[in-house]
Design a protein around this motif. Structure first.
Motif, mmCIF file in Angstrom:
data_model
loop_
_atom_site.group_PDB
_atom_site.id
_atom_site.type_symbol
_atom_site.label_atom_id
_atom_site.label_comp_id
_atom_site.label_asym_id
_atom_site.label_seq_id
_atom_site.Cartn_x
_atom_site.Cartn_y
_atom_site.Cartn_z
ATOM 1 N N SER A 1 69.265 -2.464 -42.750
ATOM 2 C CA SER A 1 69.238 -3.553 -43.380
ATOM 3 C C SER A 1 68.446 -4.757 -42.816
ATOM 4 C CB SER A 1 70.680 -4.113 -43.800
ATOM 5 O OG SER A 1 70.823 -5.570 -44.500
ATOM 6 N N PRO A 2 67.677 -5.585 -43.369
ATOM 7 C CA PRO A 2 67.141 -6.684 -42.758
ATOM 8 C C PRO A 2 67.858 -7.782 -42.565
ATOM 9 C CG PRO A 2 66.246 -6.725 -44.947
ATOM 10 C CD PRO A 2 67.179 -5.319 -44.903
ATOM 11 N N ARG A 3 69.021 -8.022 -43.156
ATOM 12 C CA ARG A 3 69.838 -9.073 -42.975
ATOM 13 C C ARG A 3 71.375 -8.516 -42.354
ATOM 14 N NH1 ARG A 3 67.640 -13.902 -44.427
ATOM 15 N NH2 ARG A 3 65.822 -13.802 -45.799
ATOM 16 N N ARG B 1 68.874 -24.010 -34.711
ATOM 17 C CA ARG B 1 69.694 -23.526 -35.288
ATOM 18 C C ARG B 1 69.987 -22.241 -34.999
ATOM 19 N NH1 ARG B 1 69.635 -22.571 -42.129
ATOM 20 N NH2 ARG B 1 70.619 -20.261 -41.869
ATOM 21 N N ALA B 2 71.388 -21.636 -34.813
ATOM 22 C CA ALA B 2 71.603 -20.422 -34.154
ATOM 23 C C ALA B 2 71.280 -19.299 -35.203
ATOM 24 C CB ALA B 2 73.105 -20.427 -34.029
ATOM 25 N N GLU B 3 70.179 -18.321 -34.779
ATOM 26 C CA GLU B 3 69.939 -17.469 -35.777
ATOM 27 C C GLU B 3 70.594 -15.798 -35.602
ATOM 28 O OE1 GLU B 3 68.330 -17.639 -38.786
ATOM 29 O OE2 GLU B 3 67.588 -19.556 -38.664
ATOM 30 N N ALA B 4 70.865 -15.572 -34.475
ATOM 31 C CA ALA B 4 70.974 -14.124 -33.855
ATOM 32 C C ALA B 4 71.984 -14.156 -32.630
ATOM 33 C CB ALA B 4 69.939 -13.202 -33.854
ATOM 34 N N VAL B 5 72.594 -13.194 -32.675
ATOM 35 C CA VAL B 5 73.319 -12.894 -31.039
ATOM 36 C C VAL B 5 72.942 -11.514 -30.750
ATOM 37 C CG1 VAL B 5 75.469 -12.344 -29.982
ATOM 38 C CG2 VAL B 5 75.456 -14.598 -31.806
ATOM 39 N N VAL C 1 70.104 -16.667 -29.924
ATOM 40 C CA VAL C 1 68.758 -16.867 -30.183
ATOM 41 C C VAL C 1 68.832 -18.084 -31.586
ATOM 42 C CG1 VAL C 1 66.578 -16.205 -31.320
ATOM 43 C CG2 VAL C 1 67.943 -14.798 -30.080
ATOM 44 N N HIS C 2 68.162 -19.345 -30.821
ATOM 45 C CA HIS C 2 68.216 -20.553 -31.686
ATOM 46 C C HIS C 2 66.644 -20.535 -31.819
ATOM 47 C CE1 HIS C 2 72.181 -22.103 -30.691
ATOM 48 N NE2 HIS C 2 71.913 -21.482 -29.694
ATOM 49 N N VAL C 3 66.484 -21.247 -33.508
ATOM 50 C CA VAL C 3 65.159 -21.238 -34.007
ATOM 51 C C VAL C 3 65.121 -22.610 -34.434
ATOM 52 C CG1 VAL C 3 63.303 -20.747 -35.337
ATOM 53 C CG2 VAL C 3 64.615 -19.033 -34.074
ATOM 54 N N VAL D 1 72.076 -10.811 -37.062
ATOM 55 C CA VAL D 1 71.548 -12.179 -37.588
ATOM 56 C C VAL D 1 72.315 -12.769 -38.679
ATOM 57 C CG1 VAL D 1 69.052 -11.187 -37.167
ATOM 58 C CG2 VAL D 1 70.315 -10.704 -39.241
ATOM 59 N N ARG D 2 72.234 -14.038 -38.741
ATOM 60 C CA ARG D 2 73.147 -14.471 -39.965
ATOM 61 C C ARG D 2 72.706 -14.296 -41.207
ATOM 62 N NH1 ARG D 2 72.976 -20.583 -38.435
ATOM 63 N NH2 ARG D 2 73.887 -20.810 -40.704
ATOM 64 N N GLU D 3 73.833 -14.279 -42.106
ATOM 65 C CA GLU D 3 73.411 -13.754 -43.724
ATOM 66 C C GLU D 3 72.208 -14.800 -44.127
ATOM 67 O OE1 GLU D 3 74.506 -11.409 -45.156
ATOM 68 O OE2 GLU D 3 75.997 -10.685 -43.882
ATOM 69 N N ASP D 4 72.292 -16.048 -43.808
ATOM 70 C CA ASP D 4 71.296 -16.958 -44.559
ATOM 71 C C ASP D 4 70.116 -17.503 -43.764
ATOM 72 O OD1 ASP D 4 72.966 -18.187 -42.856
ATOM 73 O OD2 ASP D 4 73.322 -20.077 -44.136
ATOM 74 N N GLY D 5 69.846 -16.695 -42.755
ATOM 75 C CA GLY D 5 68.974 -16.779 -41.714
ATOM 76 C C GLY D 5 67.739 -16.044 -41.789
ATOM 77 N N LEU D 6 66.974 -15.927 -40.697
ATOM 78 C CA LEU D 6 65.781 -14.972 -40.525
ATOM 79 C C LEU D 6 66.148 -13.524 -40.562
ATOM 80 C CD1 LEU D 6 64.069 -16.877 -37.546
ATOM 81 C CD2 LEU D 6 63.403 -17.073 -39.762
#
Length: 770
Positions: A755-757, A560-564, A555-557, A458-463
């Motif tokens: 880690s959650p992020r 915006r691309a949130e995860a691979v 995964v786009h939310v 997941v991206r650092e500044d996302g979900l």
């Protein structure tokens, strides 16, 4: 030209042999059976059975006749349930204590009075003689009977030594009382540990005449109880079988005997009931407990389409199961058969012990006669000469030699079966202890063999990772694509079944070759193939997944691309710990797979395996094994498929995954019933502990005789104490073997917190990493 001879077809059967009491009996039965043309036999003292391979045209009658000519009984065992065998064991167990209790009631007063001069009243010796007579005759009758039977067949066994010891002690005491002056009313007889002569009065050895049968009966009773304990695992497997099952036909239910269940029939498994046979769930969802069948500690969730194993316990809801295998074809039956086969074999060390035991009793008889002649020839009184002779007869014990290996093997194979490790005989156990290199297959062995989530970043500044996974699984719940089903299954394992809400999905649309989209509680979520620029962390994850030959989706939310999410063949949860433990045990792992270089290197890198052989054909795998063995390495191969069969058969030790093909299992020496490669490290540790136990048993068995026989020969051992020591030696060997029943595998390592992020490292399917 010489006429061609047609090879005789061989068959194998078991004989239940009665009357064996020591390793000398084992050796004699084996020699009598093997003397028949084309017959080979292995006899196990601990189980009381002979495994016989013989020409089919010979039949079983000559086998039974040969055993009976050796002085023992033999029967062909009927196919009965484990419960029947246990009831039979219990009946045999009740016969011995009855004789033991009566013998103890008569013997203890004799031993106390004879060993305590202060308790010796007027005519005490005649009371003791009256109590000793039934002990020396009825109490020791089994020894006399078997000794006489052996004499008729020209054989001498442990019973011969015990019988002669009892008769010699009692006969000398009778002579002392009636003719030797010991029958005077006021005679006092001090107890001594050493054989000494008394001027004018012959010493009575009534305490030895009752102590020998008492201690030997007690020792054999304890030994029999301990030996039954070594087969506890096998009996527990037999108890897992279900006697009756509820069959559903045409909407109606009826109870039928389990043996009448046929393949294809549907049966009901209610909460708390055992699954009657191997099958496939067609209705209902539950968790089943496989701990007693495969050693799997965690309940396994099942739903329609899931396979279930006979003997497992339904821990949850009502299940309807269609029978897929019955009788001897079930996994439980195969496990029981493999454990029984393993316990019938012999280790190399035991063959040596049996050979020694075969000549041990004649040697002891020769020594006893020699000792008697030497003492008398040296001018000693007849009393100490006879005492030393009796001590030599009684102290000798080939029983411990015969029990040293089979009891340890039975305890170890039973414990292994409880832990999901099936070892095909003692030779495999010995090879397992010695391996220093293990060749591991990838697909289905180190990895699950099916599509799963290998990594999610997941991206650092996302979900947060959990939220991104929940949304992706919710939108994929409307898809039938294998990638979508893999994401949903992973989310349900990691987050729980209730976290994936398909009822929140609206506006669902699937585009072939691209992905899916939909709204989850009004939020637009898309899971699609990579297309366009991504943040640095996600772009790096995309590159890593492609390098590992995984299939990535983004995964786009709300655009915006949130995860691979990288999907592929995921590493099994226990593979990391298993490979690390093998290295710590001094076993070098080698990866050999038919897969491509990239995914093979990715798995090897994740597990810390340095040597990798990719794109291996079955022939190349077998050649690799030969090359390693030519270097002097002891090689084990672990695999689960048909392509692994040649390598399994060519290795020093073949190890098959229990979930693999029948061809792989048939070619293997060890089968890991658990769907977990970590059982391999447990198997190696258990093998090493077992062989160490066997060596300790044999060292004690040989060492005991090496110490006590010379003591008895020089007159430093009382016959009664000799009997106690002889019985104790066998009991100690069995108790030492029983320690294997409590052997525990190494505890699993604590899982790392997630880690959650940010980027999440390669996570096995079913782990807590998302």
């Amino acid at each position: 030209m010489a006429p061609e001879t047609t090879p005789r077809s061989l068959v194998t059967t078991d004989l239940v042999v009665g009357g064996m009491t020591c390793a000398a009996c084992v050796r004699r039965v084996e020699k009598k059976l093997s003397a028949l043309e084309g017959v080979t036999a292995t006899v196990n003292l601990a189980t009381g059975r002979a495994r016989v391979q013989y020409p089919a045209d010979l039949g079983t009658a000559p086998l039974v006749e040969a055993v009976e000519k050796a002085g023992y009984s033999a029967t062909i065992p009927e196919l009965r349930s484990g419960r029947d065998h246990m009831e039979e064991d219990g009946q045999r167990g009740r016969t011995l204590p009855q004789r033991l209790v009566v013998t103890a009631l008569l013997a203890v007063p004799v031993m106390v009075i004879s060993m305590a001069p202060s308790l010796q009243f007027r005519n005490w010796q005649w009371l003791c003689f009256a109590l000793t007579a039934p002990v020396a005759s009825w109490g020791a009758f089994p020894f006399h009977q078997r000794a006489l039977r052996g004499l008729r067949h020209g054989a001498a066994t442990m019973d011969t030594l015990v019988s002669l010891g009892v008769l010699a002690s009692f006969s000398w005491s009778a002579y002392a009382l009636f003719l030797g002056g010991a029958g005077e009313p006021d005679t006092r007889m001090p107890f001594t540990l050493l054989p000494t002569g008394s001027p004018g009065v012959a010493h009575v050895y009534l305490e030895a005449a009752v102590g020998v049968p008492l201690f030997v009966l007690l020792g054999r009773h304890l030994e029999a109880r301990a030996r039954r304990a070594t087969t506890a695992a096998l009996r527990s497997l037999a108890e897992l079988g279900v006697k009756e099952v509820t069959v559903r036909e045409g909407g109606a239910e009826r109870r039928v005997p389990a043996e009448q269940l046929a393949v294809g029939q549907v049966f009901v498994v209610r909460p708390g009931e055992r699954v009657a046979t191997d099958g496939v769930v067609i209705e209902g969802a539950s968790a089943v407990d496989l701990s007693l069948v495969t050693g799997e500690t965690r309940p396994v969730e099942v739903s329609p389409g899931s396979a279930v194993t006979g003997g497992s316990v339904n821990a949850g809801g009502l299940l309807l199961v269609r029978a897929a295998a019955v009788g001897a074809e079930t996994q439980l039956a195969r496990i029981t058969w493999l454990v029984t086969e393993a316990q019938a074999g012999k280790a190399r060390a035991q063959r040596l012990a049996d050979t020694v035991a075969g000549v041990f009793v004649p040697v002891v008889l020769t020594l006893a006669v020699t000792v008697l002649g030497f003492w008398l020839g040296a001018g000693a009184d007849a009393q100490p000469a006879v005492t030393a002779c009796v001590a030599v007869l009684v102290v000798a014990c080939p029983c411990a030699l015969g029990l040293a290996t089979p009891t340890a093997l039975m305890a170890a194979t039973g414990r292994g079966a409880q832990l999901g490790v099936l070892v095909n005989g003692p030779q495999a156990l010995e090879s397992l202890r010695q391996i220093d290199t293990v060749v591991l297959d990838k697909t289905g062995t180190l990895t699950s063999g099916h599509l799963g989530v290998a990594r999610m970043t997941v991206r650092e500044d996302g979900l947060a990772g959990d939220e991104a996974l929940r949304l992706a699984a919710a939108v994929e719940s409307g898809s039938e694509h294998p990638l979508g089903r893999a994401i949903v299954a992973h989310a349900r394992r990691v987050l729980g079944p209730e976290a994936v809400r398909s009822d929140a999905l609206t506006d669902f649309a699937a585009t072939p070759g691209s992905g899916v989209r939909g709204r989850i509680d009004g939020t637009l979520v898309e899971v699609r193939a990579p297309n366009g620029e991504l943040p640095a962390a996600l772009d790096a994850a995309l590159t890593a997944s492609l390098d590992a030959a995984h299939t990535p989706v983004v995964v786009h939310v709300e655009g915006r691309a949130e995860a691979v999410v990288a999907l592929g063949d995921v590493v099994r949860p226990g593979s990391y710990h298993a490979v690390d433990r093998l290295r710590r045990l001094g076993v070098r792992p080698v990866l050999a797979t038919g897969d491509q270089e990239a995914p093979a290197r990715a798995v090897a890198s994740a597990l810390g395996i340095d040597e990798v052989h990719a794109c291996c054909t079955p022939e190349r795998k077998a050649a690799l094994v030969r090359e390693l063995r030519e270097k002097g390495l002891r090689v084990a191969v672990v695999g689960d498929g048909v392509n692994d069969a040649a390598a399994l058969a060519g290795a020093d030790l073949g190890i098959a995954m229990g979930t693999g093909t029948d061809v792989a299992i048939g070619a293997a020496d060890v089968t890991l019933v658990r769907d977990d490669i970590e059982a391999l490290a447990d198997a190696v540790r258990l093998a090493r502990r077992t062989l160490a136990t066997i060596r300790g048993n044999l060292l004690w068995a040989f060492g005991y005789n090496a110490v006590t026989l010379p003591l008895a020969m020089v007159g430093l051992l009382n016959p009664m104490l000799a009997a106690a020591a002889m019985s104790l030696s066998s009991v100690l060997v069995v108790l030492n073997s029983l320690r294997l029943r409590r052997w525990q595998p190494a505890p699993a390592p604590a899982r790392r917190s997630r880690s959650p992020r940010g980027a999440v490292t390669l996570a096995p399917s079913g782990s807590n990493g998302s």
